[in-house]
Design an enzyme around this catalytic site. Sequence first.
Site, PDB file in Angstrom:
ATOM      1  N   LEU A   1       0.807  -1.221   0.000  1.00  9.07           N
ATOM      2  CA  LEU A   1       0.000   0.000   0.000  1.00  9.07           C
ATOM      3  C   LEU A   1       0.842   1.274   0.000  1.00  9.07           C
ATOM      4  CD1 LEU A   1      -2.912  -0.932   2.417  1.00  9.07           C
ATOM      5  CD2 LEU A   1      -2.978  -0.694  -0.051  1.00  9.07           C
ATOM      6  N   ARG A   2       2.182   1.125  -0.110  1.00  8.61           N
ATOM      7  CA  ARG A   2       3.020   2.330  -0.041  1.00  8.61           C
ATOM      8  C   ARG A   2       2.682   3.315  -1.147  1.00  8.61           C
ATOM      9  NH1 ARG A   2       7.543  -0.953   1.531  1.00  8.61           N
ATOM     10  NH2 ARG A   2       7.640  -0.831   3.780  1.00  8.61           N
ATOM     11  N   ALA A   3       2.435   2.761  -2.346  1.00 10.09           N
ATOM     12  CA  ALA A   3       2.149   3.650  -3.469  1.00 10.09           C
ATOM     13  C   ALA A   3       0.835   4.390  -3.234  1.00 10.09           C
ATOM     14  CB  ALA A   3       2.077   2.856  -4.761  1.00 10.09           C
TER      15      ALA A   3
END
Length: 603
Positions: free
Chosen positions: A273-275
């Site tokens: 989910l970093r992006a």
Amino acid sequence: MTYPFSAVVGQDLLKRSLLLNAVCPALGGVLIAGDRGTAKTTTARAFAALLPPIHVVRGCPFRCDPAAVWRECPHCGGREAVEVETIPAPFVELPLGATEDRVAGSLEIERSLREGRPVFQPGLLATAHRAVLYIDEVNLLADHLVDLLLDAAVSGTNTVEREAITLRHPARFILIGSMNPDEGELRPQLADRFGLRVNVTTSTDPRERAEATRRRLAYDADPVLFQGQWAREDRALTAQITVARDVFPSTLLTEGQTLQIAETCCEEHVEGLRADLALSRASRAMAAVAERTQVMADDLRAAAELVLPQRRRPKPAPPAPSPPSDWFSGPSPDHSGTTEESVTPPGPVLSLPKLFAPTEAKQDSPDRGRRNPLPDQPNGRSVRTVRHAASSSVALDATLRAAAQRGVGQVRPEDLRYKLREERQRSLVLFVVDASGSMGARRRMEAVKGVALGLLADAGRQRDEVAVIAVRGSRAECLLSPTAKVPVAEHAFARLPTGGRTPLAHGLTLAAELTAERLAAVLLVVVSDGKANVPLPGTDGDPWEQSLVACSRLTRSNLRAIVIDAESSGGGKAEELAIALGCACHPLETLSAATIRQAGAVP
Ligand SMILES: [Zn+2]
């Protein structure tokens, strides 16, 4: 004296990325990729100078904010009143050779011994608190240091747990890393942890280049005057950052926009989910810069351009377009499309055990046996200290620290600590492939490509390197220099030259030259039918004799070989080659990870 940020010509995407991090440091920093001489360091420095000054507690080594003093601060904790000081936003540069102690902090030996209790010596991460932390050539920094930095960047805390020290101190900074992709990519897991990535290139517009030169010369001639000329622009940007920081907490993404971000990340096959988080933050920061609380479609597009490229499958990224508009007047919607290239999937991922695993008790082939590079190889960097004598060198500082944590002014044998050194050179699998002729050549090259990429996909963890020498035409060619990086190899394999005659002697000579200086183990894989028919460049000797001479240069204690007979009938020159190299000869069909695993494994 710092070069003014406003005076940097072009580089609009870079400037925008930096600005967004100034507004929202939680974005996770900027990774700047580009050739030397693209003003990466100048721009990073200039950016720090642009940030609003900060208030600090005078004399505090942890740079406490007087408005929110760290309660456990060894300097400020428990004080009734602290003295406040206003300082320019600091710029901290992390040197490539820094040790873990220097970065994370360590025990202050002298004071610990004198005071009879452990005293912490803050490291660079404490100095970087509330600062811009810049790492030039971050791709060359030891992986464990990059991990340490990125952990701190994400959590805002530096955790030190070693010897007598257990400590967590605040370390919130804006991380800027720069790298030259030609010198190798960052591991994708690490690249992913930078919030944004920008690829910078030298401008191809002559007028823009001339302007950059003119400004640089003017700055060098009279930095004070030059700074004065740009002070107003820089001050306006500083004011803009201050306002945007105030606006940022009120910025909003609609439900629809949040879903749109998730959909985009799914379409791009982005893992984790970093992006999504980076996209949300970056688009909100874009809105804040424009003094809006509502995020617009353009904000999302412009943010995607900075967040997504690094998170697609690794590949040489196209140069980022630089819009001529004022970078802070808002994104132009017409450069949101990024080119997609098809990426050759790497060969089958092979589960190759560490090629040059440490020898167990077997010593039955002492002369040809693979050796694990010695842990105290003299040119290795000391990376960790241990309690047992793994090597001959005593780690004086760690030993003193161990003594100091007992709080007495005397070193005892049980305090002794030893240095464990990192292997600087990795083991190497070197392919010499006959790419001459037509029909079979292409097949051989494809096979080697598949196996090489498969080995690397594994070696990403194992830290072995792969290189390929292509034998064809009038002279052999080093198609892939030793690398452990999958993207570098993929790039090299984009072109698979085949055809022509067989300069095998030259290929083997190149292999001998390439490996002559290597201390770490080498596995040579020769894929050839042994039919050498081109003499060494500039000679008219016998190609076969020359090949045998090269083979003799290749028989060394740290080098093993394997010959893969490219001729299906077998029994020809390839076997003679194997005899000259003192190794086994296998048919082409067996060219696989399994063969290489066997050849590389310790007998
Ligand atoms: Zn403090």
